[in-house]
Enzyme design. Structure first.
Site, mmCIF file in Angstrom:
data_model
loop_
_atom_site.group_PDB
_atom_site.id
_atom_site.type_symbol
_atom_site.label_atom_id
_atom_site.label_comp_id
_atom_site.label_asym_id
_atom_site.label_seq_id
_atom_site.Cartn_x
_atom_site.Cartn_y
_atom_site.Cartn_z
ATOM 1 N N TYR A 120 0.838 -1.199 0.000
ATOM 2 C CA TYR A 120 0.000 0.000 0.000
ATOM 3 C C TYR A 120 0.875 1.252 0.000
ATOM 4 C CZ TYR A 120 -3.612 -3.326 1.521
ATOM 5 O OH TYR A 120 -4.482 -4.394 1.624
ATOM 6 N N ARG A 162 -10.894 2.595 -9.583
ATOM 7 C CA ARG A 162 -12.317 2.266 -9.497
ATOM 8 C C ARG A 162 -13.080 2.605 -10.771
ATOM 9 N NH1 ARG A 162 -13.498 5.199 -3.892
ATOM 10 N NH2 ARG A 162 -12.032 6.655 -4.861
ATOM 11 N N GLY A 220 -12.039 1.438 5.151
ATOM 12 C CA GLY A 220 -11.041 2.453 4.867
ATOM 13 C C GLY A 220 -11.554 3.846 5.184
ATOM 14 N N GLN A 273 -8.219 -13.467 5.088
ATOM 15 C CA GLN A 273 -8.773 -12.169 4.702
ATOM 16 C C GLN A 273 -9.238 -12.255 3.252
ATOM 17 O OE1 GLN A 273 -7.273 -7.583 4.027
ATOM 18 N NE2 GLN A 273 -6.485 -8.659 5.837
ATOM 19 N N ARG A 279 -10.245 8.170 4.585
ATOM 20 C CA ARG A 279 -9.257 9.137 4.114
ATOM 21 C C ARG A 279 -9.095 10.311 5.075
ATOM 22 N NH1 ARG A 279 -7.897 9.159 -1.392
ATOM 23 N NH2 ARG A 279 -8.934 7.626 -2.693
#
Length: 327
Positions: A57, A244, A294, A192, A296
Site C-alpha cells: 500500500y 475504481r 477504509g 482475509q 481518508r
C-alpha cells in the site's frame, strides 16, 4: 465498539478494523498526509483498535504513516495487522509469480507474488521498521504464490511466532483447498477475503469451513470500494488514475442503484448513512469476524466506528435480504 476473538488465538480485534489501502495513495488518486494521520487517530479515539495494512500500500508509505500515527501511544492496546508476499523492488531476483504492473508517478512497476521463507523474513523486518514496533499482531500472506510451496510459507510463519516477532499468522485470498493444505503445517488464525452485499460467494464453501475449523474471516471491500455508499451515482468525481473507474464496471449498476434505493430510507429512519448501514449489516453475517473499513480523513473514521451502534429490526433485515436476493 465490539471486540471479537480471532480464530483460535488470543487476539481480540475491533469488529470494525481500519483498512489502510487508500491512505497509501497508489491506485486511489492520492491522499493528504495530515488527513491520513488524522483518520488513524480518530479511529483509535472511537474504539477501533485494529489497523490492517501492507507493504504494497503506497510501496511502504501506508505502513510508515501508521507508524507515525501510533508513535507514543500504548502499543498493547493496538493490534497491527500487516502482510507480505507482494514484491515490487526487484529483490525477488526474477523469482515468484508475476501479478500485475502497478504505477507510481507515471512509472510502471512490475509486482510479483513471492512468499519464500527468506523473503518473508526480509519483508517482516522492513515492516517492523516502517511501523516502529518490535512485533506484529497478525502477519498475513497477501496473495497465494504458486511458485512457493505453501508448507515453506507456513513453516516460516511458525518460526516467527516462536521468535515472538508475530503473535499470530493468517492468509489472504486463500481457497478452502489452500487452507486445508496450510493447516497441515500451521494452525491459521484467519483468512482475509473480499466480501460484500454484492459479492457473497464465500458463503458457499469458505464460511462453512471457517466456522467448522475456528478460522477467523477478515472481510475486505465491504463497500465495494465506495460503490455501496451511493455517492458514485450522484457525485461521480473519480480522478483519472483511480482504479475504481474500471473496477465498478463488473457490477450491474442498475441493480446496485435499486439496492441503494431500498437501503436509503432505512438509513434515513435511523439517522445514519447508507455506508454505515452496509458496514453494520456486513459485521452481522455468519462467519465474519471483523470488517475492514477504509477512511481518508477523521470524519470518515468516526462514521465507520459509529456504524456499530446500529440495530436492525427483523423486518428491516428481511427487507434488505429480499432486495439482495434480486442481485
Amino acid at each position: 465498539m465490539e471486540y471479537r476473538k480471532l480464530g483460535n488465538t488470543a487476539l481480540e480485534l475491533s469488529a470494525i478494523t481500519y483498512g489502510s489501502f487508500a491512505i497509501g495513495g497508489n491506485m486511489w488518486g492520492g491522499n493528504e498526509k495530515k488527513d491520513s494521520i488524522a483518520s488513524v487517530h480518530a479511529s483509535l479515539d472511537h474504539g477501533v483498535t485494529s489497523i490492517d495494512t501492507a507493504p504494497f500500500y503506497g510501496f511502504g508509505l501506508s505502513e510508515e504513516m501508521i507508524g507515525e500515527a501510533i508513535k507514543g501511544k500504548d502499543r498493547s492496546k493496538i493490534q497491527l495487522l500487516t502482510k507480505f508476499g507482494l514484491v515490487w523492488d526487484g529483490s525477488n531476483q526474477g523469482k515468484g509469480e508475476f501479478f500485475f504492473d502497478a504505477s507510481e508517478n507515471g512509472k510502471t512497476i512490475p509486482v510479483y507474488k513471492f512468499a519464500s521463507k527468506a523473503n518473508i523474513i526480509k519483508e517482516l523486518e522492513e515492516s517492523l521498521k516502517r511501523l516502529g514496533t518490535d512485533y506484529i499482531d497478525l502477519l498475513q500472506i497477501h496473495w497465494p504464490d504458486s511458485t512457493t510451496a505453501i508448507s515453506e510459507t507456513m513453516e516460516a510463519l511458525e518460526v516467527l511466532i516462536q521468535q515472538g516477532k508475530i503473535r499470530a499468522a493468517g492468509v489472504c485470498n486463500y481457497s478452502v483447498d489452500q487452507l486445508k493444505e496450510a493447516s497441515a503445517t500451521l494452525t491459521l488464525a484467519s483468512n482475509q477475503v473480499s466480501y460484500s452485499m454484492l459479492n457473497r460467494s464465500i458463503e458457499q464453501d469458505l464460511v462453512p469451513y471457517a466456522l467448522e475449523n475456528q478460522t477467523g474471516i477478515i472481510a475486505y471491500s465491504p463497500m465495494e470500494r465506495g460503490l455501496l455508499t451511493g455517492k458514485y451515482f450522484t457525485e461521480n468525481t473519480l480522478k483519472q488514475d483511480d482504479h475504481r473507474n474500471g473496477y465498478f464496471s463488473q457490477f450491474d449498476l442498475e441493480k446496485v442503484k435499486s439496492l441503494i434505493a431500498t437501503l436509503a430510507p432505512v438509513a434515513q429512519n435511523k439517522g445514519v448513512t447508507v455506508a454505515q448501514l452496509v458496514l453494520r449489516w456486513t459485521t452481522l453475517q455468519p462467519g465474519i469476524t471483523v470488517v475492514l473499513a477504509g477512511a481518508r480523513n477523521a470524519s470518515q473514521s468516526i462514521a465507520n466506528a459509529q456504524a456499530m451502534d446500529i440495530n436492525f429490526t427483523a423486518e428491516e433485515l428481511i427487507l434488505i435480504n429480499n432486495e439482495l436476493s434480486k442481485l
